[in-house]
Design an enzyme around this catalytic site. Sequence first.
Site, short mmCIF file in Angstrom:
data_model
loop_
_atom_site.label_atom_id
_atom_site.label_comp_id
_atom_site.label_asym_id
_atom_site.label_seq_id
_atom_site.Cartn_x
_atom_site.Cartn_y
_atom_site.Cartn_z
N ASP A 267 8.21 12.36 -0.94
CA ASP A 267 8.34 12.42 1.16
C ASP A 267 6.95 13.56 0.94
OD1 ASP A 267 8.41 12.27 3.81
OD2 ASP A 267 10.02 12.11 4.17
N ASN A 291 -3.17 6.89 2.20
CA ASN A 291 -3.45 5.11 2.60
C ASN A 291 -1.01 5.49 2.95
OD1 ASN A 291 -2.16 2.41 2.68
ND2 ASN A 291 -1.09 3.11 1.49
N ALA A 292 -0.47 6.32 2.75
CA ALA A 292 0.78 6.38 3.11
C ALA A 292 0.49 6.21 5.19
CB ALA A 292 1.49 7.69 2.87
N GLY A 293 1.20 5.71 5.42
CA GLY A 293 1.15 5.51 6.92
C GLY A 293 2.47 5.07 7.95
N LYS A 298 6.52 2.51 20.91
CA LYS A 298 7.27 2.99 22.05
C LYS A 298 5.69 2.98 23.37
CE LYS A 298 11.65 3.08 22.70
NZ LYS A 298 12.07 1.55 22.44
N ASN A 350 -4.07 1.07 22.03
CA ASN A 350 -4.03 0.25 22.00
C ASN A 350 -2.28 0.70 22.61
OD1 ASN A 350 -3.01 -2.46 21.37
ND2 ASN A 350 -1.83 -2.44 19.33
N TYR A 356 0.55 6.76 17.15
CA TYR A 356 -0.06 6.20 16.07
C TYR A 356 -1.87 6.41 16.11
CZ TYR A 356 -1.27 2.64 12.59
OH TYR A 356 -2.05 2.17 11.61
N THR A 391 0.53 -7.81 6.13
CA THR A 391 1.08 -6.69 5.53
C THR A 391 2.94 -6.63 6.09
OG1 THR A 391 0.71 -4.73 6.58
CG2 THR A 391 -0.38 -5.44 4.87
N1 LIG Z 1 -1.38 -3.86 8.59
C1 LIG Z 1 -2.16 -3.38 8.84
O1 LIG Z 1 -2.17 -4.35 9.88
C2 LIG Z 1 -2.91 -1.89 8.93
C3 LIG Z 1 -3.60 -1.79 10.04
C4 LIG Z 1 -4.21 -0.77 10.33
C5 LIG Z 1 -4.25 0.27 9.32
N2 LIG Z 1 -3.34 0.05 8.91
C6 LIG Z 1 -2.81 1.76 8.00
O2 LIG Z 1 -3.05 0.76 6.20
C7 LIG Z 1 -2.01 1.92 5.60
C8 LIG Z 1 -1.21 1.27 4.85
O3 LIG Z 1 -0.53 0.29 5.49
P1 LIG Z 1 0.63 -1.15 5.45
O4 LIG Z 1 0.67 -1.77 6.20
O5 LIG Z 1 0.19 -1.06 3.55
O6 LIG Z 1 2.07 -0.62 6.06
P2 LIG Z 1 3.08 -0.67 4.69
O7 LIG Z 1 3.98 0.10 5.40
O8 LIG Z 1 3.58 -1.79 4.27
O9 LIG Z 1 2.78 0.56 4.04
C9 LIG Z 1 2.86 1.70 4.28
C10 LIG Z 1 3.80 2.27 2.43
O10 LIG Z 1 3.72 4.40 3.01
C11 LIG Z 1 4.67 4.54 2.72
N3 LIG Z 1 5.54 5.97 3.73
C12 LIG Z 1 5.90 5.93 4.19
N4 LIG Z 1 5.92 7.18 4.77
C13 LIG Z 1 5.54 7.62 3.49
C14 LIG Z 1 5.90 8.94 3.11
N5 LIG Z 1 6.52 10.09 4.36
N6 LIG Z 1 5.20 10.06 2.19
C15 LIG Z 1 4.91 8.88 1.45
N7 LIG Z 1 4.81 7.42 1.83
C16 LIG Z 1 5.25 7.12 3.10
C17 LIG Z 1 5.25 3.74 2.76
O11 LIG Z 1 7.31 3.89 1.99
C18 LIG Z 1 4.80 2.66 2.09
O12 LIG Z 1 4.95 2.03 1.16
C19 LIG Z 1 -1.11 3.06 6.43
O13 LIG Z 1 -1.50 4.08 6.96
C20 LIG Z 1 -1.77 1.91 7.73
O14 LIG Z 1 -1.48 2.95 9.18
C21 LIG Z 1 -2.79 -0.73 8.70
#
Ligand SMILES: NC(=O)c1ccc[n+]([C@@H]2O[C@H](COP(=O)([O-])OP(=O)(O)OC[C@H]3O[C@@H](n4cnc5c(N)ncnc54)[C@H](O)[C@@H]3O)[C@@H](O)[C@H]2O)c1
Length: 450
Positions: A267, A291-293, A298, A350, A356, A391
């Site tokens: 984590d 990349n994790a997010g 709210k 947003n 976020y 996703t």
């Molecule tokens: N999907 C979209 O439309 C979108 C748009 C803009 C930005 N993003 C960004 O792209 C990135 C990936 O998004 P996604 O859609 O694949 O999300 P997702 O939720 O499918 O995957 C995110 C991954 O991050 C991991 N994660 C979360 N918290 C964690 C922690 N504390 N430690 C380690 N791992 C952790 C989760 O377990 C998950 O596997 C994120 O940073 C997100 O903010 C996504």
Amino acid sequence: MADPYVRFANSELGRRIVGAVGLPSPARLERWHSQRQREVEGALLVGGGPLAIDVAGWAAGFAEAVYSVPPLDPATPAWSQDQGQRPKAVVYDASALRTPAELQQLMAFFQPLLRALEPCARVVILGTAEEALSDPIARVTQRALEGFSRSLAKELRDGGTAQLLYVAEGAKDQVEGALRFLLSPKSAYVSGQVLTLRPAAVHTTQWPRPLEGQRALVTGAARGIGAAIAETLARDGAKVVLLDVPQAHAELAALAARLGASALNLDITSSEAASELLAALPEGVDIVVHNAGITRDKTLANMTPEFWDPVIAVNLEAPLRLTQALIEHKALGPAPRIVLLSSVTGIAGNRGQANYAAAKAGLIGFAEAMAEPLAAQGGSIVTVAPGFIETNMTDRMPFALREAGRRMSALGQGGQPQDVAEAVAWLAQPGAAALNGQVLRVCGQSFMGA
Ligand SMILES: NC(=O)c1ccc[n+]([C@@H]2O[C@H](COP(=O)([O-])OP(=O)(O)OC[C@H]3O[C@@H](n4cnc5c(N)ncnc54)[C@H](O)[C@@H]3O)[C@@H](O)[C@H]2O)c1
């Protein structure tokens, strides 16, 4: 995750209904696949100023055929509308335009092309970076290219895209690497972007596996965009360490086995995250993809610390802390590349996402603040800002918001994780040093914050 409307709009029946009722008709986008031989499968057309000759020379290495308007040299046949292939890609060198009157050359060049392009055509306009111009009229003229290229991107049909690439003095040698990405299906969901190439000592040279032998770390790699990034970096030759939370252990292990990568269950917000990460990277790392997010949406009126704090911790504080630890313990290789996953929400804001958006905007600031120290080591730190990507994260959105997110872009559809992954893989190449500190949106030219 798929967008069923794109499939419907491209079916025989769907095309008829969509046309009759006047519904949006998003194109089926061409994407890179492993059988492809070259970045441009088809004709590349070059024109404009002095860089056109250089482009024609580089393009011989990545395009099936190269034409020019007007004729450039004996090796590059002239293109005309009545003979020759329809262009799949176009590069126009506008870097020598110096007065508003000269801007008309853009109209003269592009107008005859607009109905002649192949589907999913790629256009790149080259300009001169403002720091090279002391004359205000010349700067104004070059700045005008932004409005032109973004409008052109919105007028291209059938999945076409257009970008503007300013080239700073001494950065001509970085143009080929950028064109190999921006003219290929790897940039399928990138459009209306403006980037500046600046001089850098390092280049990308090893085509087609530009990351051969590089060590890469991808956080949040168990699924979605992170899994696609890991797969793409491995395809391009990197040795990848996949990191995700312990709860994602099974998915992470399966992906690691498939890619021949190693898995790290961690984590990133835990107090031991930095020390455990350093212990897992005894040989250091060349490429770090934060990349994790997470989202916890709210409106501000209803926001509580339970929604606010984890979003700031995962999306912003952890990347800062882990990067700092890697730097302090000299765990970054020579010419390191760091890629931060922001969001168009971090640019536009947003409703319901103040937490976020703050975190994702903070990442853009992080790249800007760290660009200079990383450049001193020949490295780079850049931000990728995805728009609506199909996703788990976007699948959880309410239906109406999800549909709006998909259609409110020039390409009229959501992107795929692969689209973000290709952009990250490009920015993980040594040539990313030329883009240090900048933001690349992968958003289909989303109307949010554009
Ligand atoms: N999907 C979209 O439309 C979108 C748009 C803009 C930005 N993003 C960004 O792209 C990135 C990936 O998004 P996604 O859609 O694949 O999300 P997702 O939720 O499918 O995957 C995110 C991954 O991050 C991991 N994660 C979360 N918290 C964690 C922690 N504390 N430690 C380690 N791992 C952790 C989760 O377990 C998950 O596997 C994120 O940073 C997100 O903010 C996504």
